[in-house]
Scaffold this motif. Structure first.
Motif, mmCIF file in Angstrom:
data_model
loop_
_atom_site.group_PDB
_atom_site.id
_atom_site.type_symbol
_atom_site.label_atom_id
_atom_site.label_comp_id
_atom_site.label_asym_id
_atom_site.label_seq_id
_atom_site.Cartn_x
_atom_site.Cartn_y
_atom_site.Cartn_z
ATOM 1 N N THR A 99 -42.364 -23.852 -48.049
ATOM 2 C CA THR A 99 -41.735 -24.595 -46.937
ATOM 3 C C THR A 99 -41.994 -23.922 -45.586
ATOM 4 N N CYS A 100 -43.001 -23.050 -45.536
ATOM 5 C CA CYS A 100 -43.295 -22.363 -44.269
ATOM 6 C C CYS A 100 -43.870 -23.343 -43.243
ATOM 7 N N THR A 101 -43.478 -23.163 -42.009
ATOM 8 C CA THR A 101 -44.109 -23.917 -40.924
ATOM 9 C C THR A 101 -45.356 -23.128 -40.482
ATOM 10 N N VAL A 118 -54.669 -16.026 -43.223
ATOM 11 C CA VAL A 118 -54.496 -16.150 -44.675
ATOM 12 C C VAL A 118 -52.997 -16.151 -44.980
ATOM 13 N N TYR A 119 -52.557 -17.161 -45.651
ATOM 14 C CA TYR A 119 -51.140 -17.295 -45.996
ATOM 15 C C TYR A 119 -50.709 -16.119 -46.881
ATOM 16 N N PRO A 120 -49.668 -15.372 -46.460
ATOM 17 C CA PRO A 120 -49.331 -14.149 -47.201
ATOM 18 C C PRO A 120 -48.419 -14.371 -48.416
ATOM 19 N N THR A 122 -45.751 -15.880 -48.927
ATOM 20 C CA THR A 122 -44.329 -15.663 -48.626
ATOM 21 C C THR A 122 -43.402 -16.357 -49.624
ATOM 22 N N CYS A 123 -43.653 -17.637 -49.864
ATOM 23 C CA CYS A 123 -42.713 -18.414 -50.677
ATOM 24 C C CYS A 123 -42.781 -18.081 -52.168
ATOM 25 N N LEU A 124 -43.762 -17.268 -52.527
ATOM 26 C CA LEU A 124 -43.848 -16.810 -53.911
ATOM 27 C C LEU A 124 -42.733 -15.802 -54.182
HETATM 28 ZN ZN ZN Z 1 -44.332 -20.597 -47.656
#
Ligand code: ZN
Ligand code: GLU
Length: 299
Positions: A99-101, A118-120, A122-124
């Motif tokens: 759900t990251c913006t 690069v997406y880190p 986060t939501c994991l």
């Molecule tokens: Zn996320």
């Protein structure tokens, strides 16, 4: 040799010199190998679609004398197949909601890959925001993915570093290009993919999905992409004019010239079927320039 090729335009506007090149290259390579050439309209991204563009492209291709094999596939009608593949990946516990913006992602990392930050992941590691429609990403890893492109040579990526966990299903519910292209190429039995070099960097992600879905890997050929004088890829955004269906001979001549095929000048005055005959008989894949982006001033 068993050869099934394809051309997969997105209906974001009429065919222009840039999209004609990918069409000509994939067509000549398929026909020179006694293969089939399939057509697929990549109209997944309805919000970006231009009304009428798909039928305009088909009409333009027909006017240019392209002859495709079999039924035309429309991605907008194939969500069930994408959902099935998505579910297979979910069963492998490789999919997670995010759900990251954009801003949150930009604030959370400085690591750049091949297509920006690069997406880190986060939501994991955290609970997603409530009451927010999530996008769904696939976990990537550090195992290098390599393939040998017919023109570009050996290409390798480490997805966790180079692309990061990428989106397969958007927050608006649409499946993404990376998933759809893999599912459809497999469903259509495509053995050879000839397309613009702007998609070279996407290929390792597609090979990764093929591995996970236990699909065979097609042979990849990435041809140079035409740019304008400013070095920008010809596209609707850069206001590339539609191909001129009044001067087919010239347009095909320039496309073949761009592809390093040395067409005879007088071919411009021939009928399309004679030009195709010449192009297919004389097709030399290894003469295609290796650069990814090429400015061509007679477009
Ligand atoms: Zn996320
Ligand atoms: N639909 C994509 C495009 O028009 C091409 C996809 C592909 O050839 O894999 O850029």
């Amino acid at each position: 040799m068993h050869y099934i090729g394809r051309y997969a335009p997105s209906p974001t506007g009429p065919l222009h010199f840039g999209s004609l090149i990918a069409a000509v290259a994939s067509y000549c390579d398929a026909k020179a190998n006694a293969g089939k050439w399939l057509l697929r309209i990549e109209d997944l991204d309805k919000p970006r679609e231009i009304a009428g563009a798909a039928s305009t492209i088909l009409r333009q291709l027909e006017t240019f004398g392209f002859e495709w094999d079999g039924e035309i596939i429309y991605q907008s009608q194939r969500s069930q197949y994408y959902a099935d593949a998505f579910e297979q990946l979910q069963k492998q516990q490789l999919i997670y909601p995010c759900t990251c913006t954009r801003k949150e992602i930009a604030d959370s990392t400085t690591h750049s890959g091949i297509e920006g930050l690069v997406y880190p992941s986060t939501c994991l590691q955290r609970a997603i925001k409530p009451n927010t429609a999530p996008a769904f990403r696939i976990k990537t890893n550090a195992v290098p993915i390599s393939f040998n492109d017919t023109i570009q040579g050996n290409t390798s990526q480490t997805l966790s570093m180079d692309s990061g966990d990428f989106v397969l299903k958007r927050a608006d519910g649409l499946f993404t290009y990376q998933l759809a292209v893999v599912v459809d190429d497999a469903a259509q039995g495509v053995t050879h993919i000839v397309r613009g070099a702007d998609l070279l960097a996407s290929t390792p992600r597609q090979i990764y999905l093929q591995q996970l879905l236990q699909l065979t890997h097609p042979i990849y050929t990435h041809v140079p992409v035409a740019t304008n004088a400013a070095g920008e890829k010809l596209s609707k955004q850069t206001k590339a004019p539609a191909v001129d269906t009044q001067s087919i001979g010239q347009a095909l001549f320039h496309a073949l010239d761009f592809l390093g095929q040395n067409p005879p000048t007088e071919i411009q005055n021939s009928q399309p079927d004679e030009i195709w005959n010449w192009a297919i008989t004389n097709w030399q894949l290894h003469q295609i320039p290796r650069q990814k982006y090429v400015f061509y001033n007679k477009q």
